[in-house]
Design a protein around this motif. Structure first.
Motif, short mmCIF file in Angstrom:
data_model
loop_
_atom_site.label_atom_id
_atom_site.label_comp_id
_atom_site.label_asym_id
_atom_site.label_seq_id
_atom_site.Cartn_x
_atom_site.Cartn_y
_atom_site.Cartn_z
N ALA A 184 -7.90 -5.41 9.52
CA ALA A 184 -8.21 -6.83 9.74
C ALA A 184 -7.17 -7.72 9.06
O ALA A 184 -6.73 -8.72 9.63
N ALA A 185 -6.76 -7.35 7.85
CA ALA A 185 -5.74 -8.12 7.14
C ALA A 185 -4.41 -8.09 7.88
O ALA A 185 -3.71 -9.09 7.96
N ALA A 186 -4.07 -6.92 8.44
CA ALA A 186 -2.81 -6.80 9.17
C ALA A 186 -2.82 -7.63 10.45
O ALA A 186 -1.79 -8.16 10.87
N LEU A 187 -3.98 -7.78 11.08
CA LEU A 187 -4.08 -8.54 12.33
C LEU A 187 -4.22 -10.04 12.12
O LEU A 187 -3.99 -10.82 13.03
N ALA A 188 -4.62 -10.45 10.90
CA ALA A 188 -4.87 -11.86 10.62
C ALA A 188 -3.56 -12.64 10.55
O ALA A 188 -2.52 -12.11 10.17
N ARG A 189 -3.64 -13.90 10.91
CA ARG A 189 -2.50 -14.80 10.75
C ARG A 189 -2.43 -15.24 9.30
O ARG A 189 -3.45 -15.35 8.62
N GLY A 190 -1.25 -15.50 8.81
CA GLY A 190 -1.11 -15.98 7.45
C GLY A 190 -1.13 -14.83 6.45
O GLY A 190 -0.85 -13.69 6.77
N THR A 191 -1.50 -15.16 5.23
CA THR A 191 -1.50 -14.19 4.14
C THR A 191 -2.91 -13.70 3.88
O THR A 191 -3.84 -14.49 3.81
N SER A 192 -3.05 -12.39 3.75
CA SER A 192 -4.35 -11.79 3.42
C SER A 192 -4.19 -10.97 2.15
O SER A 192 -3.12 -10.42 1.88
N SER A 193 -5.26 -10.89 1.39
CA SER A 193 -5.25 -10.09 0.17
C SER A 193 -6.43 -9.13 0.22
O SER A 193 -7.57 -9.56 0.38
N VAL A 194 -6.16 -7.84 0.10
CA VAL A 194 -7.21 -6.83 0.06
C VAL A 194 -7.05 -6.14 -1.28
O VAL A 194 -6.04 -5.50 -1.54
N ARG A 195 -8.05 -6.28 -2.14
CA ARG A 195 -7.98 -5.72 -3.49
C ARG A 195 -9.04 -4.65 -3.69
O ARG A 195 -10.04 -4.61 -3.00
N ASN A 196 -8.81 -3.81 -4.68
CA ASN A 196 -9.75 -2.75 -5.06
C ASN A 196 -10.08 -1.82 -3.90
O ASN A 196 -11.23 -1.45 -3.69
N VAL A 197 -9.06 -1.46 -3.13
CA VAL A 197 -9.25 -0.56 -1.99
C VAL A 197 -9.56 0.84 -2.51
O VAL A 197 -8.91 1.33 -3.42
N THR A 198 -10.55 1.47 -1.92
CA THR A 198 -10.87 2.85 -2.25
C THR A 198 -9.67 3.72 -1.89
O THR A 198 -9.24 3.73 -0.74
N ARG A 199 -9.10 4.42 -2.85
CA ARG A 199 -7.92 5.25 -2.62
C ARG A 199 -8.32 6.61 -2.09
O ARG A 199 -9.20 7.26 -2.62
N SER A 200 -7.67 7.03 -1.01
CA SER A 200 -7.87 8.35 -0.43
C SER A 200 -6.66 8.63 0.46
O SER A 200 -5.84 7.73 0.71
N ASP A 201 -6.57 9.85 0.92
CA ASP A 201 -5.44 10.20 1.80
C ASP A 201 -5.43 9.34 3.05
O ASP A 201 -4.38 8.88 3.49
N ASP A 202 -6.62 9.09 3.64
CA ASP A 202 -6.63 8.33 4.89
C ASP A 202 -6.36 6.85 4.67
O ASP A 202 -5.72 6.21 5.50
N THR A 203 -6.81 6.25 3.55
CA THR A 203 -6.49 4.84 3.32
C THR A 203 -5.01 4.68 2.97
O THR A 203 -4.39 3.70 3.37
N ASP A 204 -4.43 5.68 2.27
CA ASP A 204 -2.99 5.63 2.00
C ASP A 204 -2.20 5.73 3.30
O ASP A 204 -1.23 5.01 3.50
N ALA A 205 -2.65 6.61 4.21
CA ALA A 205 -1.98 6.76 5.51
C ALA A 205 -2.09 5.48 6.33
O ALA A 205 -1.11 5.05 6.98
N MET A 206 -3.25 4.83 6.31
CA MET A 206 -3.44 3.58 7.04
C MET A 206 -2.50 2.51 6.47
O MET A 206 -1.81 1.81 7.22
N ARG A 207 -2.47 2.39 5.15
CA ARG A 207 -1.61 1.38 4.52
C ARG A 207 -0.14 1.61 4.88
O ARG A 207 0.57 0.68 5.26
N LEU A 208 0.30 2.88 4.77
CA LEU A 208 1.69 3.20 5.10
C LEU A 208 2.00 2.93 6.58
O LEU A 208 3.07 2.43 6.91
N GLY A 209 1.05 3.25 7.45
CA GLY A 209 1.23 2.99 8.87
C GLY A 209 1.34 1.50 9.17
O GLY A 209 2.16 1.08 10.00
N LEU A 210 0.53 0.71 8.50
CA LEU A 210 0.56 -0.74 8.73
C LEU A 210 1.81 -1.37 8.16
O LEU A 210 2.29 -2.39 8.66
N GLU A 211 2.36 -0.78 7.10
CA GLU A 211 3.58 -1.31 6.49
C GLU A 211 4.82 -0.96 7.31
O GLU A 211 5.85 -1.58 7.15
N ALA A 212 4.72 0.06 8.18
CA ALA A 212 5.90 0.54 8.94
C ALA A 212 6.33 -0.49 9.97
O ALA A 212 5.64 -1.32 10.40
#
Length: 81
Positions: free
Chosen positions: A53-81
């Protein structure tokens, strides 16, 4: 087929029904920028949805205290690519 679920008095029940029998969706019309803070409990599924949702939103989004796991790390890396 679609699944329609309802909850009441701590119980949840679901029924499969043809999509044509579902009520019309409620249209959402933006009225301007939204400033909000949401603090859901830790969950990989919710973390991935928040990142998307943050990646699709216009403007700046902040997502804090994300539960760390292999799949959330993969999602974050994919969205940053």
């Amino acid at each position: 087929m679609a699944t329609l679920c309802a909850a009441a008095a701590g119980l949840v029940w679901c029924a499969a029904m043809p999509a044509a029998d579902l009520p019309d969706p409620l249209p959402i019309r933006p009225r301007g920028p939204l400033a909000a803070t949401v603090r859901p409990p830790g969950s990989r599924s919710l973390a991935n949805r928040a990142l998307l949702a943050a990646a699709l939103a216009r403007g700046t989004s902040s997502v804090r205290n994300v539960t760390r796991s292999d799949d959330t790390d993969a999602m974050r890396l994919g969205l940053e690519a």
